[in-house]
Motif scaffolding. Structure first.
Motif, PDB file in Angstrom:
ATOM      1  N   GLU A  74      47.669  36.150  33.729  1.00 41.81           N
ATOM      2  CA  GLU A  74      46.735  36.054  34.849  1.00 41.81           C
ATOM      3  C   GLU A  74      46.787  37.352  35.649  1.00 41.81           C
ATOM      4  N   LEU A  75      45.639  37.996  35.758  1.00 35.43           N
ATOM      5  CA  LEU A  75      45.551  39.290  36.435  1.00 35.43           C
ATOM      6  C   LEU A  75      45.052  39.125  37.865  1.00 35.43           C
ATOM      7  N   GLY A  76      45.744  39.735  38.807  1.00 36.08           N
ATOM      8  CA  GLY A  76      45.252  39.793  40.184  1.00 36.08           C
ATOM      9  C   GLY A  76      44.213  40.891  40.274  1.00 36.08           C
ATOM     10  N   ILE A  77      42.957  40.515  40.043  1.00 31.55           N
ATOM     11  CA  ILE A  77      41.865  41.506  40.069  1.00 31.55           C
ATOM     12  C   ILE A  77      41.451  41.744  41.525  1.00 31.55           C
ATOM     13  N   GLY A 113      43.480  35.464  32.300  1.00 29.13           N
ATOM     14  CA  GLY A 113      42.950  34.814  33.491  1.00 29.13           C
ATOM     15  C   GLY A 113      42.726  35.868  34.558  1.00 29.13           C
ATOM     16  N   ALA A 114      41.855  35.564  35.512  1.00 29.06           N
ATOM     17  CA  ALA A 114      41.553  36.538  36.558  1.00 29.06           C
ATOM     18  C   ALA A 114      41.504  35.848  37.911  1.00 29.06           C
ATOM     19  N   GLN A 115      41.959  36.571  38.903  1.00 29.07           N
ATOM     20  CA  GLN A 115      41.933  36.070  40.277  1.00 29.07           C
ATOM     21  C   GLN A 115      41.070  36.992  41.120  1.00 29.07           C
ATOM     22  N   LEU A 168      39.443  31.469  35.714  1.00 29.33           N
ATOM     23  CA  LEU A 168      39.239  32.215  36.954  1.00 29.33           C
ATOM     24  C   LEU A 168      39.820  31.422  38.122  1.00 29.33           C
ATOM     25  N   ARG A 169      40.424  32.134  39.047  1.00 32.55           N
ATOM     26  CA  ARG A 169      40.816  31.548  40.337  1.00 32.55           C
ATOM     27  C   ARG A 169      40.116  32.339  41.426  1.00 32.55           C
ATOM     28  N   ILE A 191      39.610  27.382  37.724  1.00 33.72           N
ATOM     29  CA  ILE A 191      40.654  26.364  37.808  1.00 33.72           C
ATOM     30  C   ILE A 191      41.181  26.183  39.228  1.00 33.72           C
ATOM     31  N   ARG A 192      40.792  27.069  40.135  1.00 37.05           N
ATOM     32  CA  ARG A 192      41.265  26.911  41.519  1.00 37.05           C
ATOM     33  C   ARG A 192      40.298  27.637  42.450  1.00 37.05           C
ATOM     34  N   VAL A 193      39.987  27.028  43.581  1.00 37.81           N
ATOM     35  CA  VAL A 193      39.217  27.705  44.632  1.00 37.81           C
ATOM     36  C   VAL A 193      39.921  27.413  45.946  1.00 37.81           C
ATOM     37  N   GLY A 194      40.406  28.447  46.615  1.00 35.37           N
ATOM     38  CA  GLY A 194      41.141  28.259  47.871  1.00 35.37           C
ATOM     39  C   GLY A 194      42.618  28.076  47.611  1.00 35.37           C
TER      40      GLY A 194
END
Ligand code: SF4
Length: 362
Positions: free
Chosen positions: A119-122, A157-159, A187-188, A236-239
């Motif tokens: 999971e990448l912190g974009i 994955g991307a954030q 995506l988060r 998969i996540r918002v907030g």
């Protein structure tokens, strides 16, 4: 993908080259971040397996820059899991990291140790926004990280974090539009909030940063959710997750934090679809609205606010909302005396450049 149980280990800030302006992983995760010993790893995974009811178990290392940890620390976390991977007791491993903390050597080592997802912190695909967030990398690093991981057969994955200093509604959506062609596997979306003790808190207090209002954050995130859904990318996540420490008084200084943030954004998508398709129902009509059971509360909105808003601007009444298990997750059926309408949230709702809802196929 088959449902799996994630066993999370939070290694808050371990490996991070510096502190990004918005970040306090200890407040978000409630973990001091000390990497677990091999014994602690195995004991914890064993406990989770016993309560997993036979579902596949995946181990995750969150909250730091895993791939920037010293090699011996990285391998000290991954090596004890290898026998479990071989036996099938653990189905995969995922780690989170920064896009600029990957190279060919690190990526092939991750693959060799059975890491299946990174999971990448974009955060943003706008270099000016990244610079003001103190990220220390640019959008090109994210594109390169995707290519490296894909080349090794590792899922990505991307954030994203709308609302950082210098960002805008259009900029946040533009970041997503630049990201989607890279085909993230998940995506988060975390709208930026001001956590006590961060650089963002200092900027906020000195007037150098104004967070998104709740309404604007919901408006941006509903568009991002819609565009991701149209592109087939699961969000998969918002907030932020409403963990105990985060909910503690004062942890969130300002910004669009809400324990049910995703539902607010999902409800707005449904409202926009309702508003697009309900106009033809005549005065006095009594509507019966059906969606999949899992979507009833999103469609109705908190305290049935979507229904009250509809009835305030249209001459019909919504008699009831039904959960219909035969409907797909995004299907909506509206039955009135005068007509029946079948629509689909993903197929029939689009937003124009002003982020207003439109129905492309009308
Ligand atoms: S955002 Fe990521 S890289 Fe930045 S301080 Fe937090 S965990 Fe570390």
């Amino acid at each position: 993908m088959k449902k799996r149980v994630i066993v999370p280990f939070f290694i808050s800030h371990q490996g991070c080259p510096h502190r990004c302006v918005f970040c306090d992983q200890r407040a978000i995760t409630g973990s001091a971040g000390t990497p677990p010993s091999a014994r602690e790893l195995l004991d914890t995974v064993g406990q989770w397996r016993r309560s997993a009811n036979g579902e596949p178990v995946e181990v995750a290392f969150y909250g730091g820059t895993f791939t920037a940890l010293p090699r011996e620390v990285r391998e000290g976390l991954l090596a004890p899991l290898q026998p479990l991977l071989r036996r099938g007791d653990v189905c995969s491993i995922r780690v989170s990291t920064r896009p600029d903390a990957l190279d060919e050597g690190v990526v092939s080592s991750l693959r060799d140790f059975g890491v299946g997802l990174v999971e990448l912190g974009i955060q943003s695909m706008d270099d000016a926004v990244l610079a003001r967030a103190g990220r220390g990398h640019c959008a090109a690093h994210s594109e390169k990280a995707f290519a490296l991981l894909r080349g090794a057969g590792i899922r990505v994955g991307a954030q994203l974090m709308p609302g950082l200093p210098g960002d805008s509604a259009a900029g946040a959506v533009a970041s997503l539009r630049r990201l989607l062609p890279l085909r993230p596997d998940l995506l988060r979306i975390y709208p930026a909030v001001v956590l006590e003790g961060t650089e963002l808190a200092r900027l906020y207090r000195t007037g150098g940063y104004r967070p998104l209002s709740m309404d604007d954050a919901v408006r941006i995130c509903k568009v991002m959710l819609q565009e991701a859904a149209v592109a087939g990318v699961p969000v998969i996540r918002v907030g932020l997750h409403p963990g105990d420490d985060l909910a503690a008084s004062g942890a969130v200084l300002a910004g669009p934090y809400h324990p049910a943030f995703r539902q607010l954004a999902e409800s707005e998508r449904w409202y926009d679809l309702l508003a697009l398709v309900c106009a033809p129902f005549p005065e006095g009509d009594e509507l019966e609205v059906s969606v999949s059971p899992a979507r009833v509360s999103d469609l109705a909105g908190q305290k049935r606010c979507n229904i009250r808003r509809m009835e305030a601007v249209h001459p019909f009444r919504v008699r009831r909302i039904l959960g219909d298990a035969s409907l797909g997750r995004d299907d909506l059926v509206i039955r009135g005396v005068s007509a029946t309408i079948n629509v689909n949230l993903v197929r029939d709702l689009r937003y124009n450049s002003s982020m207003n809802a439109i129905r492309e196929n009308a």
